[in-house]
Every structure is written in C-alpha cells, then in structure tokens.
Design a protein around this motif. Structure first.
Motif, PDB file in Angstrom:
ATOM      1  N   MET A 191      25.064  -9.102  12.791  1.00 36.98           N
ATOM      2  CA  MET A 191      26.308  -9.484  12.125  1.00 36.98           C
ATOM      3  C   MET A 191      27.359  -8.411  12.384  1.00 36.98           C
ATOM      4  SD  MET A 191      25.409  -8.699   8.139  1.00 36.98           S
ATOM      5  CE  MET A 191      24.984  -7.058   7.575  1.00 36.98           C
ATOM      6  N   ILE A 192      28.617  -8.745  12.093  1.00 38.02           N
ATOM      7  CA  ILE A 192      29.731  -7.830  12.304  1.00 38.02           C
ATOM      8  C   ILE A 192      30.202  -7.305  10.957  1.00 38.02           C
ATOM      9  CG2 ILE A 192      32.114  -7.633  13.129  1.00 38.02           C
ATOM     10  CD1 ILE A 192      31.468  -9.698  15.218  1.00 38.02           C
ATOM     11  N   VAL A 193      30.274  -5.996  10.846  1.00 35.22           N
ATOM     12  CA  VAL A 193      30.784  -5.334   9.646  1.00 35.22           C
ATOM     13  C   VAL A 193      32.061  -4.606  10.031  1.00 35.22           C
ATOM     14  CG1 VAL A 193      30.315  -3.659   7.819  1.00 35.22           C
ATOM     15  CG2 VAL A 193      28.456  -5.048   8.740  1.00 35.22           C
ATOM     16  N   ARG A 194      33.129  -4.867   9.310  1.00 33.11           N
ATOM     17  CA  ARG A 194      34.403  -4.217   9.594  1.00 33.11           C
ATOM     18  C   ARG A 194      34.539  -2.953   8.755  1.00 33.11           C
ATOM     19  NH1 ARG A 194      38.688  -8.726   8.399  1.00 33.11           N
ATOM     20  NH2 ARG A 194      37.213  -9.108   6.691  1.00 33.11           N
ATOM     21  N   ILE A 195      34.953  -1.894   9.398  1.00 29.18           N
ATOM     22  CA  ILE A 195      35.122  -0.596   8.750  1.00 29.18           C
ATOM     23  C   ILE A 195      36.583  -0.188   8.883  1.00 29.18           C
ATOM     24  CG2 ILE A 195      34.408   1.825   8.682  1.00 29.18           C
ATOM     25  CD1 ILE A 195      32.175  -0.068   7.941  1.00 29.18           C
ATOM     26  N   ARG A 196      37.236   0.063   7.760  1.00 28.64           N
ATOM     27  CA  ARG A 196      38.637   0.508   7.775  1.00 28.64           C
ATOM     28  C   ARG A 196      38.708   1.929   7.236  1.00 28.64           C
ATOM     29  NH1 ARG A 196      43.133  -3.386   5.417  1.00 28.64           N
ATOM     30  NH2 ARG A 196      42.701  -4.317   7.461  1.00 28.64           N
ATOM     31  N   SER A 197      39.349   2.798   8.024  1.00 31.16           N
ATOM     32  CA  SER A 197      39.499   4.193   7.637  1.00 31.16           C
ATOM     33  C   SER A 197      40.854   4.692   8.100  1.00 31.16           C
ATOM     34  CB  SER A 197      38.373   5.033   8.256  1.00 31.16           C
ATOM     35  OG  SER A 197      38.528   5.103   9.665  1.00 31.16           O
ATOM     36  N   LYS A 198      41.085   5.983   7.960  1.00 32.16           N
ATOM     37  CA  LYS A 198      42.353   6.554   8.401  1.00 32.16           C
ATOM     38  C   LYS A 198      42.476   6.547   9.924  1.00 32.16           C
ATOM     39  CE  LYS A 198      40.450  11.249   8.097  1.00 32.16           C
ATOM     40  NZ  LYS A 198      40.609  12.587   7.466  1.00 32.16           N
ATOM     41  N   ASP A 199      41.363   6.298  10.635  1.00 33.85           N
ATOM     42  CA  ASP A 199      41.393   6.198  12.098  1.00 33.85           C
ATOM     43  C   ASP A 199      41.718   4.794  12.578  1.00 33.85           C
ATOM     44  OD1 ASP A 199      40.682   8.896  12.544  1.00 33.85           O
ATOM     45  OD2 ASP A 199      38.614   8.404  12.050  1.00 33.85           O
ATOM     46  N   GLY A 200      41.752   3.816  11.675  1.00 33.00           N
ATOM     47  CA  GLY A 200      42.001   2.444  12.072  1.00 33.00           C
ATOM     48  C   GLY A 200      40.892   1.518  11.592  1.00 33.00           C
ATOM     49  N   THR A 201      40.888   0.310  12.108  1.00 31.38           N
ATOM     50  CA  THR A 201      39.883  -0.689  11.744  1.00 31.38           C
ATOM     51  C   THR A 201      38.961  -0.915  12.933  1.00 31.38           C
ATOM     52  OG1 THR A 201      41.451  -1.772  10.251  1.00 31.38           O
ATOM     53  CG2 THR A 201      39.510  -3.037  10.908  1.00 31.38           C
ATOM     54  N   PHE A 202      37.652  -0.896  12.664  1.00 29.02           N
ATOM     55  CA  PHE A 202      36.654  -1.026  13.719  1.00 29.02           C
ATOM     56  C   PHE A 202      35.647  -2.096  13.334  1.00 29.02           C
ATOM     57  CE2 PHE A 202      38.185   3.302  13.474  1.00 29.02           C
ATOM     58  CZ  PHE A 202      38.585   3.560  14.775  1.00 29.02           C
ATOM     59  N   ARG A 203      35.012  -2.655  14.340  1.00 26.66           N
ATOM     60  CA  ARG A 203      33.956  -3.646  14.138  1.00 26.66           C
ATOM     61  C   ARG A 203      32.633  -3.064  14.608  1.00 26.66           C
ATOM     62  NH1 ARG A 203      35.642  -9.133  16.875  1.00 26.66           N
ATOM     63  NH2 ARG A 203      35.763  -7.713  18.654  1.00 26.66           N
ATOM     64  N   ILE A 204      31.638  -3.177  13.769  1.00 30.11           N
ATOM     65  CA  ILE A 204      30.306  -2.659  14.083  1.00 30.11           C
ATOM     66  C   ILE A 204      29.318  -3.824  14.033  1.00 30.11           C
ATOM     67  CG2 ILE A 204      28.458  -1.112  13.342  1.00 30.11           C
ATOM     68  CD1 ILE A 204      30.545   0.757  12.224  1.00 30.11           C
ATOM     69  N   GLU A 205      28.559  -3.965  15.089  1.00 28.71           N
ATOM     70  CA  GLU A 205      27.558  -5.035  15.159  1.00 28.71           C
ATOM     71  C   GLU A 205      26.185  -4.465  14.826  1.00 28.71           C
ATOM     72  OE1 GLU A 205      27.556  -7.310  18.683  1.00 28.71           O
ATOM     73  OE2 GLU A 205      29.734  -7.622  18.736  1.00 28.71           O
ATOM     74  N   LEU A 206      25.565  -5.005  13.801  1.00 29.85           N
ATOM     75  CA  LEU A 206      24.230  -4.584  13.373  1.00 29.85           C
ATOM     76  C   LEU A 206      23.489  -5.796  12.824  1.00 29.85           C
ATOM     77  CD1 LEU A 206      24.974  -1.235  11.481  1.00 29.85           C
ATOM     78  CD2 LEU A 206      23.708  -1.460  13.613  1.00 29.85           C
ATOM     79  N   PRO A 207      22.177  -5.847  12.937  1.00 29.79           N
ATOM     80  CA  PRO A 207      21.414  -6.935  12.314  1.00 29.79           C
ATOM     81  C   PRO A 207      21.353  -6.734  10.802  1.00 29.79           C
ATOM     82  CG  PRO A 207      19.947  -5.388  13.391  1.00 29.79           C
ATOM     83  CD  PRO A 207      21.333  -4.966  13.762  1.00 29.79           C
ATOM     84  N   PRO A 208      21.197  -7.793  10.036  1.00 31.48           N
ATOM     85  CA  PRO A 208      21.123  -7.657   8.564  1.00 31.48           C
ATOM     86  C   PRO A 208      19.968  -6.781   8.102  1.00 31.48           C
ATOM     87  CG  PRO A 208      21.462  -9.947   9.209  1.00 31.48           C
ATOM     88  CD  PRO A 208      21.154  -9.198  10.462  1.00 31.48           C
ATOM     89  N   THR A 209      18.954  -6.675   8.941  1.00 34.13           N
ATOM     90  CA  THR A 209      17.794  -5.868   8.534  1.00 34.13           C
ATOM     91  C   THR A 209      17.949  -4.394   8.886  1.00 34.13           C
ATOM     92  OG1 THR A 209      16.758  -6.427  10.653  1.00 34.13           O
ATOM     93  CG2 THR A 209      16.238  -7.832   8.762  1.00 34.13           C
ATOM     94  N   ALA A 210      19.096  -4.000   9.429  1.00 36.62           N
ATOM     95  CA  ALA A 210      19.300  -2.604   9.808  1.00 36.62           C
ATOM     96  C   ALA A 210      19.431  -1.735   8.571  1.00 36.62           C
ATOM     97  CB  ALA A 210      20.543  -2.475  10.678  1.00 36.62           C
ATOM     98  N   ASP A 211      18.920  -0.511   8.679  1.00 35.17           N
ATOM     99  CA  ASP A 211      19.007   0.448   7.580  1.00 35.17           C
ATOM    100  C   ASP A 211      20.420   1.018   7.494  1.00 35.17           C
ATOM    101  OD1 ASP A 211      18.570   3.479   6.511  1.00 35.17           O
ATOM    102  OD2 ASP A 211      17.067   2.127   5.663  1.00 35.17           O
ATOM    103  N   ALA A 212      20.776   1.491   6.334  1.00 32.75           N
ATOM    104  CA  ALA A 212      22.098   2.090   6.145  1.00 32.75           C
ATOM    105  C   ALA A 212      22.288   3.327   7.015  1.00 32.75           C
ATOM    106  CB  ALA A 212      22.307   2.439   4.674  1.00 32.75           C
ATOM    107  N   SER A 213      21.178   3.961   7.407  1.00 32.42           N
ATOM    108  CA  SER A 213      21.298   5.132   8.283  1.00 32.42           C
ATOM    109  C   SER A 213      21.852   4.740   9.647  1.00 32.42           C
ATOM    110  CB  SER A 213      19.937   5.809   8.441  1.00 32.42           C
ATOM    111  OG  SER A 213      18.984   4.902   8.999  1.00 32.42           O
ATOM    112  N   GLU A 214      21.504   3.521  10.117  1.00 30.60           N
ATOM    113  CA  GLU A 214      22.058   3.049  11.382  1.00 30.60           C
ATOM    114  C   GLU A 214      23.559   2.814  11.260  1.00 30.60           C
ATOM    115  OE1 GLU A 214      19.884  -0.135  13.240  1.00 30.60           O
ATOM    116  OE2 GLU A 214      18.037   0.376  12.166  1.00 30.60           O
ATOM    117  N   LEU A 215      23.971   2.300  10.107  1.00 30.79           N
ATOM    118  CA  LEU A 215      25.403   2.119   9.871  1.00 30.79           C
ATOM    119  C   LEU A 215      26.113   3.470   9.852  1.00 30.79           C
ATOM    120  CD1 LEU A 215      27.812   0.306   9.148  1.00 30.79           C
ATOM    121  CD2 LEU A 215      27.142   0.513   6.743  1.00 30.79           C
ATOM    122  N   ALA A 216      25.469   4.480   9.245  1.00 32.86           N
ATOM    123  CA  ALA A 216      26.071   5.820   9.201  1.00 32.86           C
ATOM    124  C   ALA A 216      26.206   6.402  10.606  1.00 32.86           C
ATOM    125  CB  ALA A 216      25.224   6.729   8.315  1.00 32.86           C
TER     126      ALA A 216
END
Length: 688
Positions: free
Chosen positions: A1-26
């Motif tokens: 799935m696609i998770v959108r991340i918005r920060s002071k650097d801009g907006t980014f899209r990250i592709e990860l499976p729903p079963t991914a650990d939060a450490s992979e997102l980090a």
C-alpha cells in the motif's frame, strides 16, 4: 500500500505492505529526510498535535497501527544541524548508524545525482527570452519595461510558433511543470521533482499485498493504466551539429566503395544551443565504427558494444578544463548512433532512391524499437526526476536519399512512451515499416488498453484503439541537424588515419603508423626547452596536428604498446585547442613508452639495402659516388687518364680491350693478362 508522509521537506509516497513493521517505515522515512535525528522522529495523523515518537511504534505492523492505503501521516523531526546549533543537548544519544554519519548525507536520488555540465549551465540560468523595446507599443523610457518588452518564459508557445520550434527543450519543459522559486532563483528543493520515468509494467509485488504476485493475481493497484499515445511536447536534444562535412563524407565513403550499408557511433560532446530557449545540441566530432557485417539492404552489428567502456574512458581523457565546463561543454562521449540507408536507382546509379518521406515513413518500426533499446541503455542523470534519471540524449541519425536523388541526413529520438512500451515488451515491428504491432496478451505478459488520437476523413479528431497496429510516427521525436558556417573541428589531422573495422577497404596497421612517424621526423623531435629553432617548432607542430585524429587515438589505446599514461597524453594533445604551442609535446616526449616507440621508428627508418637503391637512366644500379671516385683514382695512379667506364661496352671509353698488356673481358669487365684466352672470372672467351 501507499502511505503519504508530509514533512518540512515536502510530501512523499512510501510503498510498503500492510504487514510491514513500523521499523521499515522508519527506515524509509530516514531515506527521504535530510540530516534527521532518528531519535526525534514523530508521526501524527493530524497536522498539529497528537505526535507519537516512532520509537514507541516499533514492533507493530502498519495494519495493527490502523494505517491504511492512502493515509496521510505528518512527520516532525529535529535535524543534526538544529540540535548542534540550538544550545541544547538531546538526552538520548543517536544510534550507531547516526554516529557514523551515514544519515548526515542526503539519500534522495535527485540530490545525490551528478548532472552533466550542460544541465548545470541551464539550471543556473533564468532561461528568459529577452525582447527589445517595441517602438509602437512601448511608451516608457529606455530603462523601463512593460508587457510588450518584458522577457518571455522559455516555454512561451507564441515564441515557439513564430520561430518554427516544434518541441520544447528539456529544461524549458522542466521550468513549465515546476517553476523556479524566485527567492533562490533555482528549482525549489522543498517540493520533490515532478518528473518520473514512464512505466507500463505490472508492479510486483502488488502494493496492497492482497493477492499473489503477477501472473497469479492482478488488481487495479498493480496493473498499469490505459495508454493514450500522443506526440511528445519536449525533446532531450534539440539539434545535432556535425563539426565538419568531412565527418559524414568519410563515413559514407565506405558505402561508395562497397555498396554495403554502414553503422557507427557518434563521438562528441553536448553543449548549450542558444537557437532554442534553454536548448541542448550534440556536436559530433567523429564517427567510430564497431565490428559489423554490411549488406546491400541492411547490416549486422554485435550488441551490446563490448568496446564502449574503452571508448567512453578514452573520451574522458580528452582535453577539458574548468572554463569549458562553465560554458556548459561536457567531456567527449558517445552521443548516439548513425547508419546508412542508401539505394541507387536501377537505371542511374548516381541517383539515390527517395525512400523516407511523409507519404511512406521516416523511421521504421524496427528502427524505432532499436532506438528505444539504445536510449534505455543510456539514461540521462538529472535532478528533475525523482529517481535521478529521466529520458536519454542518445540520438539516432539516418543517412538516406533526398527527393532530388542526393544524400540527406535525418536525426530522431523516440519518445518516453516508446521506451516504456519496449521495456514492458508491449510492441514489435511490423512488415509494414510505417506501422507498429501491439503484442497479444499472454499468461506472463499483461497488455493494457492502448489508444491514439487522429483526424478522420472528415477532419474530426477521434480516439481509436491502437490494437493491432498504430502509426510509428506517434513514437518519434524529430531533431534538427546542420553544419557550422565556420567549421572548427576538434580533430584537425591533415592526413587522417584509416577508420577502424573497415576490412577490405582500408586497414589500420602498425606499419602505416611507424612509416608516417618516420616521414614526419618524429624520432628527431626533442624538448622545446632544448631546441627552440623555427624548423624544430614546425616539426613539433606537424606531429601534433597529425596526432589530432580520433581514429588514430582509438588505435593507440587498442594496440597496447603504449601505457595508459602515454595514451592520456596523446588524448590531451589530440584535442588541445592550441596545437601550435611549442611545449605541447614536452610531456609526451618524457614518457618511456613514447621513447621506446621512437627508437623502433628510428631503427625501421635505416637506409635501404643496396638491392633496393634507385637505378640510373640506363636501368643499372647507380655506382655510389665514393666507389666511382676510388675507381678514378686507381686509373690515375696507373698513369692513364681518369676515364669512366661504359656499362654498355664493358670496357673503358676509347679502350680496345688489349692495350696496356691487359685484356678486358667484354662480359664482366675484369682485366686479364694479355696472354689469356678466357676470362679468369667468368670463364667466357675474351675474343667474344
């Protein structure tokens, strides 16, 4: 799935499976952030408030954290620069990876890519099109400005239409889709680049992870969308310029001699092209011909080109300085490909067949597919793409016949859609050169819907399916070409070295190289500091000019009897802008490899043996002056007059052969005793 991340650097899209650990997102977040302190990462589903340290989320899957496809998460963090200059110390020490400085460097592809000098040149320019004061509409002073005289944007459509410019340049297109930030006068670094390479392949694995990977399963999230073919509005290269007419003429000469088609790689550099707003041109200095088998109606070339790495490295050794890079001129490299498609008329072989025209085709489907593969193998590095690469500047040049029966040059590229379709294995050439076939869908190949727009017989624009075939023109991008009004080629040899891989036409041999160096007197050339005489300077200049030849330079690096340092010096000399400089050869003369070669040249150039000496007018070998003088001295000592001997009579002029108590043999001219009847040397009778 696609998770959108918005920060002071801009907006980014990250592709990860729903079963991914939060450490992979980090880990993904650290890749898109700049100098982020891993211990300060906080996420929230709201723009303000509700931040949770990412360290507390470790060990949970995204599905367990109720993060779904398309969710927007707001990221806050402290950078190392902020924590070091703010006067406060973070109580939690960064982890080992941060301590080693691995996260202090930008890891986003578009920030780490090294662009070509021509890209850096245009990125640092505003690209505005200046206009003069309009005498009719401008009512202000010389230093004023209004709507009628203010500079235009490089992508202004009216300007392109007035000047018959069909395509936007690549950097003008970038300015159009992502304007410049006025505060920094450069492309904004907060917003990610707008460009992303086209892809028509099925995403494996699926972003939703809801089904087995393709071909066992497919859904709308992983399948490519429908494709609507349309002409590309921009081009990566705006103009192809041949440094001189001799470059093309020498290439066509092989066809003139054999009637077989030829193929070659364009060697030169990319430079700014001011005739097009923010334009880029490919300046061709030479054509390098790889091993090939030419035919009357085609040719065979081995690809991938095994020698390309050596040629690219050789080009990087050529003369280059900071001033040239500042002007946007890059290093010598492979710019593209060129091939002939020349067929003489059956009734008049001096006139060529006019094959490629609007009523037939400009580039066949097979050639377009081949060009797409070559462009995909030579991507362009740019900060304008999220992946750090977009498109290609690899051009294709075709030498073909004109309507009048002469020779013409046509330059093309294929569009980004063409490259993506070839990479997805969607198309194949047709027996009709003006058409391309869309392949049928198989178990391991998914083919999305393909459409194209055209005007029907009533002049109305309609949209039709591209299956099974569509015109190849939808994949082409035409490029202008020409020759400079005042040619100033990089390679200026007055006696060009034979072109490589022309077996049976002309051969590159060491004998030719050694012979030419001997004729130029290369072994006798010394350092300019030891001999500054005019004749010595002329000799050094002649050698330097003869060395200024790409095909000779490529031969030096191939034969292997000179070291890498020697070849680097030869590359610098061959491409130097000042071949008349007396000290240009000084560095080369000190190299051991060059000195050894000059010794070989000197030994090879020794005087020829007596058997190969020149003959005089009567067909006999000419008597050396010292021997003739010795013979005359002997005659003088004998008391007689100094008289040369005649080769026709075999005796001295005026001698009967029996005077002075000697008999001269009429056959071998040996002087025998007066009483002898036969010659003591040849045995023939003296009376005959």
């Amino acid at each position: 799935m696609i998770v959108r991340i918005r920060s002071k650097d801009g907006t980014f899209r990250i592709e990860l499976p729903p079963t991914a650990d939060a450490s992979e997102l980090a880990t993904k977040i650290l890749e898109i952030t700049k100098n982020a302190d891993p211990t300060s990462l906080c996420l929230s589903d709201k723009p303000n408030g509700g931040e949770q340290p990412i360290s507390k989320l470790l060990g949970f899957t995204l599905q367990a954290l109720n993060i779904r496809h398309g969710d927007m998460l707001h990221l806050t963090y402290k950078s190392y620069d902020d924590t070091s200059s703010g006067g406060t110390t973070n109580s939690a020490a960064p982890d080992s990876s941060a301590a080693t400085g691995e996260t202090t460097e930008a890891k986003r592809p578009w920030e780490t890519v090294q662009e070509h000098p021509v890209d850096i040149y245009w990125r640092n320019k505003d690209g505005k099109i200046p206009r003069k004061r309009d005498a009719k509409f401008c009512n202000h002073g010389a230093k004023g400005m209004c709507d009628y005289c203010m500079p235009l944007e490089p992508y202004d459509s009216n300007y392109h239409k007035e000047h018959s410019i069909k395509h936007l340049s690549f950097h003008a297109y970038l300015r159009k889709i992502q304007p410049v930030n006025p505060a920094t006068s450069s492309a904004t670094s907060i917003t990610p680049p707008s460009l992303e390479p086209e892809s028509y392949q099925v995403k494996v694995p699926c972003p939703t992870a809801s089904h087995p990977p393709f071909p066992k399963g497919i859904c709308t999230a992983c399948q490519p969308p429908a494709i609507t073919l349309q002409p590309q509005t921009f081009r990566m290269v705006d103009h192809v310029e041949f440094a001189s007419k001799e470059v093309v003429d020498r290439f066509i000469d092989a066809w003139r001699r054999t009637g077989s088609q030829r193929y070659g790689f364009l060697i030169g550099r990319y430079e700014p092209y001011p005739e097009v707003p923010m334009g880029i041109k490919a300046v061709v200095e030479a054509i390098h011909e790889p091993p090939q088998q030419g035919e009357v109606d085609g040719l065979t070339v081995g690809l991938p080109w095994e020698d390309e790495k050596r040629i690219q490295e050789l080009g990087s050794w050529c003369y280059d300085d900071a001033e040239m890079q500042k002007q946007g001129k890059g290093k010598i490299q492979v710019l593209g490909q060129i091939f002939t498609d020349l067929t003489p008329q059956p009734d008049d072989r001096s006139v060529l067949v006019y094959k490629r025209h609007p009523q037939s085709f400009f580039m066949s489907g097979l050639e377009a597919q081949f060009a797409a593969k070559m462009q995909a193998a030579h991507p362009t590095k740019t900060k304008g793409s999220r992946t750090g690469e977009y498109g290609s500047r690899f051009v294709t040049v075709i030498v073909t016949g004109t309507e009048e029966g002469g020779v013409d040059v046509k330059a093309f590229q294929v569009s980004e859609q063409a490259i993506a379709m070839v990479q997805a294995d969607m198309i194949q050439p047709s027996t009709e050169p003006q058409s391309v076939i869309v392949k049928k869908e198989t178990e391991g190949r998914y083919i999305p819907e393909v459409f194209y727009r055209h005007k029907n017989q009533y002049g109305i624009e309609v949209k039709e399916s591209a299956k099974p075939t569509f015109p190849v023109d939808y994949l082409l991008v035409n490029i202008t070409h020409g020759f400079p009004l005042q040619p100033s080629p990089l390679f200026r040899s007055p006696d060009p070295f034979p072109i490589e891989n022309r077996h049976g036409i002309q051969e590159q041999t060491t004998d030719k190289l050694v012979s030419k160096l001997s004729d130029l007197g290369a072994p006798s050339i010394v350092d300019s500091r030891l001999d500054a005489a005019f004749e010595s300077r002329r000799a050094r200049e002649k050698v330097a000019k003869w060395l200024s030849d790409w095909h000779l330079l490529a031969y030096w690096s191939q034969v292997g009897f000179l070291g890498e340092a020697d070849v680097k010096d030869l590359a610098r000399i061959a491409t130097s802008p000042e071949l008349e400089e007396p000290s240009l050869l000084d560095g080369l003369l000190e190299k051991d490899g060059w000195q050894t070669l000059m010794t070989i040249v000197g030994e090879t150039a020794k005087p020829l043996p007596a058997s190969s000496r020149a003959l005089d007018n009567d067909g006999f070998e000419e008597i050396p002056p010292e021997l003739l003088e010795e013979m005359m001295d002997v005659d003088s000592e004998g008391g007689g007059a100094s008289r040369p001997r005649s080769r026709l009579s075999g005796v001295a002029a005026g001698d009967t052969g029996r005077g002075g108590g000697k008999k001269v043999c009429p056959h071998c001219t040996f002087e025998n005793d007066a009483s002898a009847s036969d010659c003591d040397v040849c045995g023939l009778p003296l009376g005959g």
